[in-house]
Design an enzyme around this catalytic site. Structure first.
Site, mmCIF file in Angstrom:
data_model
loop_
_atom_site.group_PDB
_atom_site.id
_atom_site.type_symbol
_atom_site.label_atom_id
_atom_site.label_comp_id
_atom_site.label_asym_id
_atom_site.label_seq_id
_atom_site.Cartn_x
_atom_site.Cartn_y
_atom_site.Cartn_z
ATOM 1 N N HIS A 25 0.864 -1.182 0.000
ATOM 2 C CA HIS A 25 0.000 0.000 0.000
ATOM 3 C C HIS A 25 0.900 1.232 0.000
ATOM 4 O O HIS A 25 1.404 1.656 1.047
ATOM 5 C CB HIS A 25 -0.899 0.010 1.237
ATOM 6 N N VAL A 26 1.121 1.817 -1.157
ATOM 7 C CA VAL A 26 1.997 2.986 -1.255
ATOM 8 C C VAL A 26 1.597 3.785 -2.484
ATOM 9 O O VAL A 26 1.199 3.226 -3.512
ATOM 10 C CB VAL A 26 3.485 2.566 -1.338
#
Length: 409
Positions: free
Chosen positions: A167-168
């Protein structure tokens, strides 16, 4: 009177004298051989100098490794001797070039089916022998410049072929002169994503509520059981901007302006999709997304649909569904839709691009169309710019449309 040297042992013809002389000569030769076999002695000062030099070399080598570079004294020596290296004379080593994209990054968007896909990737990595690196960092999507460089260097150092997922927000590798990997992602209807996240943070999924209550230990009961309609209509921070401006920053990138709801972030996100993403699918057509990934990245996704439809996978996949999820009122949905208008602009763009790619490849869709249409909300937004009054009643037909808004996956 002259001396007679004939009596000297060297000139004597006596047998006993001759044997004695030969024995003496052999003893001298043996002593000479043994003397040459014994190593010469070094002075204590020279021995101490050698040990000190060895210690300094080891110590400086340790500093070199800890600091990520040579000590200043070695730099000075290199400057004095010249900067020629092995690579200057022989060139860089030949890299192994694989005949397919061997660096793939899936910067997964939260609550857009990412856990479902990660389960599939674990099975595929074992089957196709590629390196899957799945980061468990969920709350660090925005990075400083140094954090970006460190992460990109770590990603680039993974043995190829690899697929990295976390998650980035989008990372621009080329900005730091690092080879850009292939990006993939999946998005979801923005309101559905928001509702799934809202209830997941409070009650988790079918794997058990307790695990996710541990993830939000600071959440008090009045917040955990807050009615979602109250959260939306009374403009709680969790249900308003910039919190609901969530999907676009994943594609816009790390620029501070990407966090601000507006046209700039929207257009930059669209351009990044066109320039850097091999595929961005939509969760509502997940089977088509998997077919497209199998077509575009066969060395990673061959056989993915068979795994997805297998009974063993269904047992695992069903555990990721959010529990206690329900639909807000039509009034709350209308307010939420107005706040997420940029998110819907981007979602519609992604959906159109995905359908265009399917047509270009000639992929026959196997996904069922969604059971709802957001058109009624768009029409409602045009007719009712302000939220409905508390005294107004909703028609039965409108309530049925509202209840059909949620999609189970």
């Amino acid at each position: 009177m002259m001396k007679n040297f004939s009596s000297s042992p060297l000139h004597s013809n006596s047998p006993s004298q001759s044997q004695s002389a030969n024995h003496h000569i052999r003893n001298n030769k043996k002593y000479s051989f043994l003397s040459s076999a014994v190593p010469p002695r070094f002075p204590v000062r020279g021995y101490g100098f050698c040990m000190a030099a060895l210690f300094c070399f080891c110590f400086l080598s340790l500093l070199f490794q800890l600091n990520g570079g040579p000590p200043k004294i070695l730099q000075d020596i290199r400057q004095y001797l010249g900067k020629s290296t092995y690579l200057d004379d022989h060139g860089p080593p030949t890299l192994k070039v694989l005949p397919f994209p061997s660096q793939v990054v899936y910067n997964r968007v939260g609550k857009c089916g990412s856990r479902t896909v990660v389960i599939l990737l674990r099975l595929l990595a074992e089957k196709h022998q590629f390196n899957l690196v799945s980061a468990d960092i969920h709350n660090k999507t925005r990075l400083t410049k140094h954090e970006q460089v460190d992460l990109m260097n770590n990603i680039s150092s993974i043995p190829q072929p690899f697929l990295f997922t976390r998650h980035v927000h989008f990372l621009n590798f080329t900005r730091f002169r690092i080879e850009q990997p292939v990006y993939i992602n999946i998005v979801r209807d923005p309101i559905n994503r928001f509702l799934s996240n809202y209830f997941f943070r409070r009650f988790g999924d079918w794997r058990g509520e307790q695990n996710h209550q541990i993830r939000t230990p600071g959440m008090k009961d009045d917040e955990r059981y807050l009615d979602i309609n109250v959260c939306i209509l009374e403009n709680y921070p969790e249900c308003s901007n910039p919190r609901v401006f969530y999907i676009i920053p994943y594609f816009c990138g790390q620029h501070p302006q990407c966090r601000e709801p507006g046209v700039w972030a929207l257009e930059r996100a669209k351009q990044n999709v066109l320039d850097n993403y091999l595929l961005v699918g939509i969760l509502e057509e997940l089977e088509d997304v998997l077919l497209m990934l199998e077509r575009l990245l066969p060395h990673y996704f061959t056989g993915v649909l068979n795994i997805y439809k297998s009974p063993d996978y269904k047992k695992m996949g069903n555990m990721t569904g959010t529990v206690r999820k329900h639909t807000p009122t039509l009034e709350a949905l209308q307010v939420l839709y107005h706040r997420m208008r940029y998110e819907y602009d981007f979602y519609n763009f992604i959906r159109d691009q995905f359908h265009l790619m399917k047509r270009k490849i000639g992929l026959k869709s196997v996904s069922q169309p969604p059971a709802y249409s957001p058109a009624f909300l768009r029409d409602l937004s045009r007719r009712t710019p302000e939220p409905l009054n508390e005294n107004e009643e909703l028609d039965t037909e409108d309530l049925e449309d509202a209840n059909s808004w949620l999609v189970k996956p």
